[in-house]
Design an enzyme around this catalytic site. Structure first.
Site, PDB file in Angstrom:
ATOM      1  N   LEU A 124       4.846  -0.212  -1.955  1.00 43.61           N
ATOM      2  CA  LEU A 124       4.703   1.044  -1.208  1.00 43.61           C
ATOM      3  C   LEU A 124       5.393   1.023   0.149  1.00 43.61           C
ATOM      4  O   LEU A 124       5.573   2.070   0.768  1.00 43.61           O
ATOM      5  CB  LEU A 124       3.227   1.420  -1.088  1.00 43.61           C
ATOM      6  CG  LEU A 124       2.738   2.052  -2.402  1.00 43.61           C
ATOM      7  CD1 LEU A 124       1.234   1.985  -2.535  1.00 43.61           C
ATOM      8  CD2 LEU A 124       3.225   3.492  -2.529  1.00 43.61           C
ATOM      9  N   THR A 153      -4.227   1.045  -3.349  1.00 44.58           N
ATOM     10  CA  THR A 153      -3.060   1.923  -3.430  1.00 44.58           C
ATOM     11  C   THR A 153      -3.130   3.000  -2.366  1.00 44.58           C
ATOM     12  O   THR A 153      -2.129   3.312  -1.709  1.00 44.58           O
ATOM     13  CB  THR A 153      -2.974   2.603  -4.817  1.00 44.58           C
ATOM     14  OG1 THR A 153      -2.715   1.600  -5.784  1.00 44.58           O
ATOM     15  CG2 THR A 153      -1.867   3.631  -4.856  1.00 44.58           C
ATOM     16  N   PHE A 168      -1.462  -6.395  -2.171  1.00 52.81           N
ATOM     17  CA  PHE A 168      -0.125  -6.503  -2.752  1.00 52.81           C
ATOM     18  C   PHE A 168       0.563  -5.156  -2.943  1.00 52.81           C
ATOM     19  O   PHE A 168       1.772  -5.096  -3.122  1.00 52.81           O
ATOM     20  CB  PHE A 168      -0.168  -7.278  -4.078  1.00 52.81           C
ATOM     21  CG  PHE A 168      -0.331  -6.428  -5.299  1.00 52.81           C
ATOM     22  CD1 PHE A 168      -1.585  -6.059  -5.755  1.00 52.81           C
ATOM     23  CD2 PHE A 168       0.772  -6.001  -6.011  1.00 52.81           C
ATOM     24  CE1 PHE A 168      -1.730  -5.274  -6.889  1.00 52.81           C
ATOM     25  CE2 PHE A 168       0.643  -5.212  -7.151  1.00 52.81           C
ATOM     26  CZ  PHE A 168      -0.620  -4.848  -7.588  1.00 52.81           C
ATOM     27  N   LYS A 169      -0.197  -4.072  -2.894  1.00 53.20           N
ATOM     28  CA  LYS A 169       0.401  -2.756  -3.077  1.00 53.20           C
ATOM     29  C   LYS A 169       1.495  -2.483  -2.040  1.00 53.20           C
ATOM     30  O   LYS A 169       2.407  -1.702  -2.282  1.00 53.20           O
ATOM     31  CB  LYS A 169      -0.673  -1.664  -2.985  1.00 53.20           C
ATOM     32  CG  LYS A 169      -1.851  -1.815  -3.936  1.00 53.20           C
ATOM     33  CD  LYS A 169      -1.461  -1.562  -5.383  1.00 53.20           C
ATOM     34  CE  LYS A 169      -2.662  -1.280  -6.268  1.00 53.20           C
ATOM     35  NZ  LYS A 169      -3.539  -2.444  -6.490  1.00 53.20           N
ATOM     36  N   ASP A 170       1.421  -3.131  -0.873  1.00 51.15           N
ATOM     37  CA  ASP A 170       2.462  -2.961   0.144  1.00 51.15           C
ATOM     38  C   ASP A 170       3.834  -3.388  -0.370  1.00 51.15           C
ATOM     39  O   ASP A 170       4.853  -2.862   0.076  1.00 51.15           O
ATOM     40  CB  ASP A 170       2.153  -3.806   1.389  1.00 51.15           C
ATOM     41  CG  ASP A 170       0.982  -3.254   2.192  1.00 51.15           C
ATOM     42  OD1 ASP A 170       0.796  -2.022   2.212  1.00 51.15           O
ATOM     43  OD2 ASP A 170       0.257  -4.063   2.804  1.00 51.15           O
TER      44      ASP A 170
END
Ligand code: PLP
Length: 528
Positions: free
Chosen positions: A121, A151, A116-118
């Site tokens: 980011l 991350t 989910f960091k995408d």
């Protein structure tokens, strides 16, 4: 348009723009940037939210972010357009899957790195670019990232080959999954640096924070014309894009006629640094109808204890688990929630966090305690339960979850038991569960879970591994590829393309640092 002002959790006399918070990352005195008054947050009306259902994700992002950032409309349009397009492998970007009503999986892992960091980011480089222009900064920027795995990879993908940017990532050598390690070791791009560190995530985070304020490093950076920035979730530019998908999910529920506009939902989030769940809180303050936030932890259950007792106590064992992205004892973004709930009381926040530094613990007052417990339900899930949950949900619903999502699902079940006596009723309050990673990212643990009998559940995986001694241990590509193939054969679910292809890419980064070697590594990057 009126600009939203931001301040610091540890000095509320500060007033800055969103652009300044994004460039600075963290406030000088160590506080985190927050909207100065929650009451000033832009509000979405129910009509605004309903309208989102008809729009593609990048337009939903535009509508939600507009009042938060104070960018010109065309600047923001360009950011959201570049961030949320074909780099996501599903048309809706953040897909909502009905598992067994009243529970919905918000799949946040269709981006390039499968976590989910995408969601944040992929847009952060754009936000940072606009912000730097706005504050008149043109220097080269070195982004330092401490990561528990996801991350790091997502930041590397977001910032690779971006002009004027150099990025260095530090991860705990034994604190990430094999797939995560491979993803980072094979990273492409001319401006990227990746290091394993002998220590855990908190060690990496502390060492990186120390570099930001080290005078020797500062002098060297000045001399080389470089300034620092951070892509960790303490940066507001990381946090605000995460608010979008909670509105998006709610709009989808209306669009699919699963709820009526205005109905309350629960939001359940597997939590580490408290960023993702805090974004849900901001969504709530911006008009999203939420009944309860459900905070799910793994064996590192410091947040469960804190929410249930008001005492935050780091004097405890650190556990390495199968959900490594939540193996965290210092949950940075909690500070933001405490600032808001204490009524913007920077004195109190400073006291609490200096007590945390000195004694490893602090206790909040009754006022904050009672606000927290009416807002949030907290629970946790141990290793065994994580495994059991993955297996049970796969065989009952044909849905494959990763280890982090499983933690959330189990805690939602516990909540449901408390509220409804564990009857799963379709008429109950609908719950959106943040599904934070593709199961293949934690393939070995997920595969082991599916094979679990009662005891020794890792045996099937282990025996398959020893069959092929040739490319064991040292040769990770073989190991990672094999666990993916085995999981694919068992489930019939496709391996996401970037994860499948990574096994054929050359390994570029193998350096392992001692904890106190991080500073020297940064100095080396500064003097090419
Ligand atoms: C980062 C991460 C989490 C924890 O999110 P926070 O915002 O740090 O609470 C949960 N699951 C996965 C897969 C992650 O990568």
């Amino acid at each position: 348009m009126n600009h939203l002002n931001y301040t610091s959790t540890r000095n509320s006399s500060i007033s800055v723009t969103a652009a300044e918070t994004i460039v600075k990352g963290i406030s000088e005195e160590g506080g985190l940037f927050v909207p100065s008054n929650l009451g000033d947050l832009p509000k979405l009306t129910m009509d605004d939210i309903k309208a989102l259902a008809e729009k593609p994700y990048h337009e939903r992002a535009f509508d939600v972010l507009r009042g938060l950032l104070g960018f010109d409309d065309n600047e923001l349009r360009s950011c959201v357009g570049k961030a949320y397009g074909f780099n996501f492998r599903t048309l809706g970007v953040a897909r909502l899957v009905n598992l067994n009503s009243p529970c919905y999986m918000l799949e946040l892992w269709h981006g390039p790195t499968s976590a989910f960091k995408d969601m944040a980011l992929q847009i952060l480089p754009g936000l940072l670019g606009v912000s730097m222009k706005k504050v008149g900064k043109t220097r080269k920027t070195l982004i330092l990232v401490a990561t528990s795995g996801d991350t790091g990879k997502a930041a590397l993908e977001g910032f690779k080959d971006v002009d004027g940017i150099e990025i260095a990532v530090f991860y705990p050598e034994n604190g990430v999954s094999d797939a995560q390690k491979m993803q980072m070791a094979t990273q492409e791009g001319e401006n990227v640096h990746v290091f394993a560190v002998k220590g855990n995530f908190d060690d990496c985070q502390n060492a990186v924070k120390a570099v930001f304020t080290n005078t020797e490093v500062a002098a060297k950076a000045e001399q080389s014309g470089v300034s620092f920035s951070s892509a960790n979730s303490i940066n507001w530019g990381r946090l605000c894009p995460q608010i979008v998908y909670y509105f998006s999910a709610y709009a989808d529920l209306i669009g699919k006629k699963e709820i009526r506009a205005g109905d309350k939902v629960n939001i359940c989030v597997p939590t580490g640094n408290f960023g993702n769940i805090l974004a849900a809180y901001y969504a709530m303050e911006m008009g999203l109808p939420v009944e309860k936030l459900i905070c799910a932890s793994n064996t590192n259950n410091i947040l469960t204890d804190f929410i249930n007792t008001g005492v935050y106590d780091c004097n405890r064992e650190f556990h390495t688990t199968v959900s490594p992205s939540m193996d965290i004892l210092i949950s940075s973004n909690l500070e933001r929630l405490l600032y808001h709930l204490s009524g913007n009381n920077d004195n109190l926040v400073r006291d609490w966090f200096s007590s945390l530094r000195q004694n490893g613990k602090f206790e909040v007052d009754e006022n904050v305690k009672s606000k927290i417990s009416s807002l949030i339900y907290a629970g946790w899930c141990d290793e065994r339960e994580t495994s059991d949950t993955i297996k049970a949900v796969f065989y009952e619903h044909g849905y494959l979850m990763d280890t982090h999502t499983a933690v959330a699902y189990k805690v939602w079940r516990d909540y449901n038991k408390e509220v409804n006596g564990d009857k799963i009723t379709k008429t109950g309050t609908k719950t959106i569960i943040a599904s934070t990673a593709n199961p293949y990212k934690f393939g070995e643990a997920v595969y082991s879970a599916l094979c679990a009998e009662s005891v020794g559940y890792r045996d099937e995986y282990r025996s398959a591994e020893t069959e092929n001694e040739g490319d064991a241990a040292e040769n990770k590509p073989g190991g990672v590829a094999r666990s993916m193939i085995m999981l694919a054969e068992k489930t019939g679910i496709c391996v996401p393309k970037p994860l499948a292809l990574m096994n054929q890419k050359p390994v570029r980064f193998t350096e392992v640092l001692e904890k106190d070697g991080i500073k020297d590594a940064v100095l080396k990057i500064l003097s090419p």
